[in-house]
Design an enzyme around this catalytic site. Structure first.
Site, PDB file in Angstrom:
ATOM      1  N   HIS A 132     -22.004 -68.638   1.474  1.00 59.19           N
ATOM      2  CA  HIS A 132     -22.443 -69.982   1.882  1.00 59.19           C
ATOM      3  C   HIS A 132     -20.919 -70.071   1.668  1.00 59.19           C
ATOM      4  CE1 HIS A 132     -23.453 -72.572  -2.034  1.00 59.19           C
ATOM      5  NE2 HIS A 132     -24.919 -72.193  -1.089  1.00 59.19           N
ATOM      6  N   ASP A 209     -20.323 -62.554  -4.864  1.00 60.87           N
ATOM      7  CA  ASP A 209     -21.136 -63.460  -5.178  1.00 60.87           C
ATOM      8  C   ASP A 209     -23.128 -62.972  -5.331  1.00 60.87           C
ATOM      9  OD1 ASP A 209     -23.173 -65.791  -4.467  1.00 60.87           O
ATOM     10  OD2 ASP A 209     -21.605 -66.271  -2.591  1.00 60.87           O
ATOM     11  N   GLN A 212     -27.973 -64.895  -4.699  1.00 63.07           N
ATOM     12  CA  GLN A 212     -29.456 -64.646  -4.106  1.00 63.07           C
ATOM     13  C   GLN A 212     -29.799 -63.418  -4.491  1.00 63.07           C
ATOM     14  OE1 GLN A 212     -31.296 -66.467  -3.461  1.00 63.07           O
ATOM     15  NE2 GLN A 212     -29.381 -68.391  -2.628  1.00 63.07           N
ATOM     16  N   LYS A 235     -31.677 -69.962  -9.831  1.00 66.17           N
ATOM     17  CA  LYS A 235     -32.505 -69.257  -8.861  1.00 66.17           C
ATOM     18  C   LYS A 235     -33.131 -67.853  -9.437  1.00 66.17           C
ATOM     19  CE  LYS A 235     -28.606 -70.693  -5.465  1.00 66.17           C
ATOM     20  NZ  LYS A 235     -29.066 -71.776  -4.764  1.00 66.17           N
ATOM     21  N   CYS A 373     -25.928 -74.414   3.937  1.00 63.32           N
ATOM     22  CA  CYS A 373     -24.568 -74.673   2.835  1.00 63.32           C
ATOM     23  C   CYS A 373     -24.055 -72.976   4.032  1.00 63.32           C
ATOM     24  CB  CYS A 373     -24.157 -74.350   1.553  1.00 63.32           C
ATOM     25  SG  CYS A 373     -24.774 -76.010   0.508  1.00 63.32           S
TER      26      CYS A 373
HETATM   27  C1  PLP Z   1     -25.063 -67.247  -2.254  1.00 61.68           C
HETATM   28  C2  PLP Z   1     -25.316 -68.445  -2.963  1.00 61.68           C
HETATM   29  N1  PLP Z   1     -23.933 -68.529  -3.477  1.00 61.68           N
HETATM   30  C3  PLP Z   1     -23.763 -69.118  -4.467  1.00 61.68           C
HETATM   31  C4  PLP Z   1     -24.593 -70.394  -4.665  1.00 61.68           C
HETATM   32  C5  PLP Z   1     -23.714 -71.701  -5.267  1.00 61.68           C
HETATM   33  O1  PLP Z   1     -24.800 -71.650  -6.001  1.00 61.68           O
HETATM   34  P1  PLP Z   1     -24.909 -72.646  -7.092  1.00 61.68           P
HETATM   35  O2  PLP Z   1     -25.354 -73.835  -6.182  1.00 61.68           O
HETATM   36  O3  PLP Z   1     -26.287 -72.348  -8.130  1.00 61.68           O
HETATM   37  O4  PLP Z   1     -23.726 -72.537  -7.686  1.00 61.68           O
HETATM   38  C6  PLP Z   1     -26.141 -69.910  -3.810  1.00 61.68           C
HETATM   39  C7  PLP Z   1     -26.293 -71.825  -3.863  1.00 61.68           C
HETATM   40  O5  PLP Z   1     -27.170 -71.938  -2.865  1.00 61.68           O
HETATM   41  C8  PLP Z   1     -25.631 -68.907  -2.763  1.00 61.68           C
HETATM   42  O6  PLP Z   1     -27.397 -69.288  -2.365  1.00 61.68           O
END
Ligand code: PLP
Lengths: 416, 150
Positions: A132, A209, A212, A235, A373
Site C-alpha cells: 500500500h 503492515d 488488512q 478497519k 492506494c
Molecule cells: C495494507 C494497508 N496498509 C496501510 C493502510 C493505511 O491505513 P490508514 O489509512 O488507516 O492509516 C491501509 C488502508 O487502506 C492498508 O490497506
C-alpha cells in the site's frame, strides 16, 4: 457485550451479529445495502458506538494531566484500551503498544524515529511489489533524506511473493524489511513468520503492515517475532483516526521521539528537555482519547465474536465470491494467491472499474473501484484500476449473490 | 436500471466503445495531459491551431465510459471554434453536469446534453470534465503542466 459473547461462541450467528450494526439496515437507491467495502473501512457495532457515547457522557477529561476524578476515569479508560490492544496482538508488555492516528502514522513513526537516524547513503530498505502507498512513501521520504534506497521484491502473476527472491534481496546493506501481512489490493497473505526468521538470521529488523490482517487473522506479535506491527482501528470495527504501533521494547527505548509536545516529556526547561518513557514519548499532545476507547471496545467486540469462527465464515464468503465471479465470461480476477483473505479484486472485460462501481452502487452494492492506494500493483497487472469487494464478519452469502447479480447487470448495460 | 440509462445514454455508450478523434495528432501545436488520480484516468489532448481557432483536435488515453465519451464528443464539438467559444461552451457544460436547475442550455450545447444525467452522480463530474480541463490547459499555456482533477 456479554450476551453476544456467550451466544456467538456457541455458534457463528451472522443474523445476530448484523443486528449489532444498525447502519446495515438501510436502503441504498431503494435496495438493501450490501456493504462490501470493508477493506476500506468497516462499519461499527453498537458496542463501539456506546463506548464512545459513554466516554463523552460520563468520563470526558484530559488524561495523565489532572488529579480530579473525571481525569482519572478518562485515563483508566485510555490505558484500559492499551491493555486490550496488547492482549489482542499478544504483545509481552503493555508499554509496547503506542496509539497513533492509524496505520499510516504508525509506519511514518517507525520511518522517522527508527529508520531515519540509522540510515546512511546506499543503505537499503526492502519492500514487496504489493505494498500500500502508506508502506512505500514513508520509506521514500527517509531515503530522500538519507541517500538510502528502496529495493522491491517482485510478485508473481498470481499475486504471490517468491520468498526466495525476497531473501535474495536481503543484503549486507539492508537495514529494514517492511512488508504487508495481507495485501489490500490482492488479498494475498504473506508468510510473515518465515520472512521474519530469514531477516533475523541476517540481523535485519522487520516491520509488518497489518492493516488488512488484524481484522481477519489472529495476530500474535510474539509468535511472529516481528519488530514492529502497524494497524488501524477503523478497519477492525473501531472508530476512524486511531490505530496502533507495536514495537519491541528494546527498539522503542532506543528511539528518539516522533513529535514534540505535551505528555511526551519528563521535564522541560529552555536549556534541556528530557523525554518521557515509552510509550508516552511517542504520544505527544492530547491524543484521540475517545477514539482509543472505541478502539478498545472494537477489539473486545472482535474477540467476543470468536476469531476462528469469523475466519471460517469470511473464508467461505471469499470462496463463494471467487467461484461465482469466475463464472462470468470476460471477468478477470486480479490476485489468485493460494493463501488469500478478505478481498477479491477484478476487472470486467473492457468496462472501466469506475463504471462497474457506479452500476453496483445503483444496485445497493458498495465496493471500491480504483487503485486502492497501490498504484504499483495496478501497473504490475497492466490495469488502470480494479473493482474490489472485501468482506467483514457481518457479510452473508446473500451479499455475495447480490454482488454477482449486480456484475451481471453490468454486462446487460455495457453489452460486453 | 432505468436510472442508470439516464447516466449511460446510448450515445455515451457508443462513444465509449468507438471514440472519435482517438489517437495522437502529429504534428500538434499544443498538447496537455489530464489525470484523475481517484480512478486513474489519464488522457492526452492534442490541438492544431489556426490563429486562435482550433483547426484539429484529438485525444488518447484511458478512462471510464463517461470520461472517454465526454472527450470524444468534445473533440467533435470544438473543431473550428475559437478559444473564447470553447471557454463559453465549457462553462455551459460544467453547469449542465453540476447545477441542479440546469436544462435550458440545450441549443448551445447540442448533443452534449446527453451528459445531463451526470449531475445525479457527483463523483462522476470529474470524469465528465477531465477532457475539458485538459483542453483548456492545452489552449491556455504553450507548455502546459499536467492537469489533475484533484
Ligand atoms: C495494507 C494497508 N496498509 C496501510 C493502510 C493505511 O491505513 P490508514 O489509512 O488507516 O492509516 C491501509 C488502508 O487502506 C492498508 O490497506
Amino acid at each position: 457485550m456479554n450476551a453476544i459473547n456467550s451466544t456467538v461462541r456457541l455458534q457463528f450467528d451472522v443474523d445476530r451479529l448484523r443486528a449489532e450494526f444498525p447502519i446495515l439496515r438501510q436502503q441504498i437507491h431503494g435496495r438493501p445495502l450490501v456493504y462490501l467495502d470493508n477493506a476500506n473501512t468497516t462499519q461499527k457495532p453498537r458496542a463501539v458506538l456506546e463506548a464512545l457515547n459513554h466516554y463523552y457522557l460520563e468520563s470526558n477529561a484530559n488524561i495523565h494531566r489532572a488529579n480530579h476524578l473525571l481525569s482519572e476515569r478518562a485515563t483508566q479508560a485510555y490505558e484500559g484500551a492499551r491493555e486490550k490492544v496488547r492482549r489482542f496482538i499478544n504483545a509481552r508488555d503493555v508499554e509496547e503498544v503506542i496509539f497513533t492516528r492509524g496505520c499510516t502514522e504508525a509506519i511514518n513513526l517507525v520511518a522517522q524515529s527508527f529508520a531515519r537516524p540509522r540510515l546512511r547513503e546506499d543503505d537499503e530498505i526492502l519492500l514487496t511489489h504489493l505494498e500500500h502507498h502508506s508502506n512505500i512513501v514513508p520509506w521514500q521520504i527517509v531515503c530522500e533524506a538519507t541517500g538510502a534506497r528502496l529495493r522491491v521484491a517482485p510478485i508473481s502473476d498470481r499475486g504471490e511473493l517468491d520468498l526466495e527472491q525476497l531473501v535474495a534481496l536481503m543484503q549486507e546493506r539492508t537495514r529494514l524489511v517492511a512488508i504487508a501481512h495481507v495485501s489490500n489490493a490482492l488479498g494475498t497473505v504473506l508468510p510473515v513468520g518465515e520472512i521474519v526468521r530469514e531477516a533475523h538470521a541476517r540481523g535485519i529488523p522487520v516491520l509488518v503492515d497489518g492493516a488488512q490482517a488484524a481484522p481477519h487473522l489472529p495476530v500474535d506479535v510474539q509468535a511472529l517475532d516481528c519488530d514492529f506491527y502497524a494497524f488501524s482501528g477503523h478497519k477492525l470495527y473501531g472508530p476512524t483516526g486511531v490505530g496502533a504501533l507495536y514495537g519491541k521494547r528494546a527498539l522503542l527505548d532506543a528511539m528518539p521521539p516522533y513529535q514534540g509536545g505535551g505528555s511526551m516529556i519528563a521535564s522541560v526547561s529552555f536549556e534541556k528537555t528530557t523525554y518521557n518513557t515509552v510509550p508516552y514519548r511517542f504520544e505527544a499532545g492530547t491524543p484521540n482519547i475517545a477514539g482509543v476507547v472505541g478502539f478498545g471496545a472494537a477489539v473486545d467486540f472482535l474477540i467476543s465474536c470468536d476469531l476462528d469462527a469469523v475466519r471460517v465464515h469470511e473464508h467461505e464468503l471469499l470462496g463463494r465470491a471467487t467461484q461465482q465471479l469466475a463464472e462470468i465470461p470476460d471477468l478477470r480476477i486480479i490476485g489468485e494467491a493460494h493463501e488469500k483473505c478478505g478481498v477479491v479484486s477484478f476487472v470486467y472485460d473492457d468496462v472501466h472499474p469506475h463504471d462497474v462501481g457506479t452500476v453496483l452502487d445503483q444496485e445497493g452494492v458498495a465496493v471500491r473501484a480504483g487503485q486502492h492506494c497501490a498504484q504499483p500493483v495496478m501497473d504490475r497487472y497492466g490495469v488502470p484500476a480494479t473493482v474490489r469487494a472485501s468482506f467483514a464478519l457481518y457479510n452473508t452469502a446473500e451479499d455475495v449473490d447480490a454482488l454477482v447479480r449486480a456484475v451481471w447487470r453490468v454486462r446487460d448495460l455495457f453489452g460486453a | 436500471m432505468s436510472e442508470l440509462r439516464d447516466l449511460y445514454q446510448e450515445v455515451i455508450l457508443d462513444h465509449n466503445k468507438r471514440p472519435r478523434n482517438f489517437g495522437a495528432l502529429e504534428p500538434a501545436d499544443r498538447r496537455a495531459i489530464g489525470h484523475n488520480p481517484l480512478c486513474g484516468d489519464k488522457l492526452t489532448v492534442y490541438v492544431r491551431l489556426d490563429g486562435t481557432r482550433v483547426a484539429d483536435v484529438r485525444f488518447e488515453g484511458q478512462g471510464c465510459a463517461i470520461s472517454k465519451a465526454s472527450a470524444s464528443m468534445m473533440t467533435e464539438m470544438v473543431k473550428g471554434l475559437s478559444r473564447d467559444d470553447i471557454a463559453a461552451l465549457f462553462e455551459s457544460f460544467h453547469h449542465l453536469v453540476t447545477a441542479p436547475d440546469a436544462g435550458d442550455e440545450g441549443d448551445h450545447l447540442g448533443k452534449l446534453t446527453v451528459f445531463a444525467g451526470v449531475r445525479e452522480y457527483p463523483t462522476r463530474v470529474k470524469c465528465a470534465t477531465l477532457s475539458w480541463h485538459t483542453l483548456r490547459a492545452a489552449l491556455e499555456d504553450e507548455a502546459p503542466q499536467p492537469v489533475t482533477t484533484e
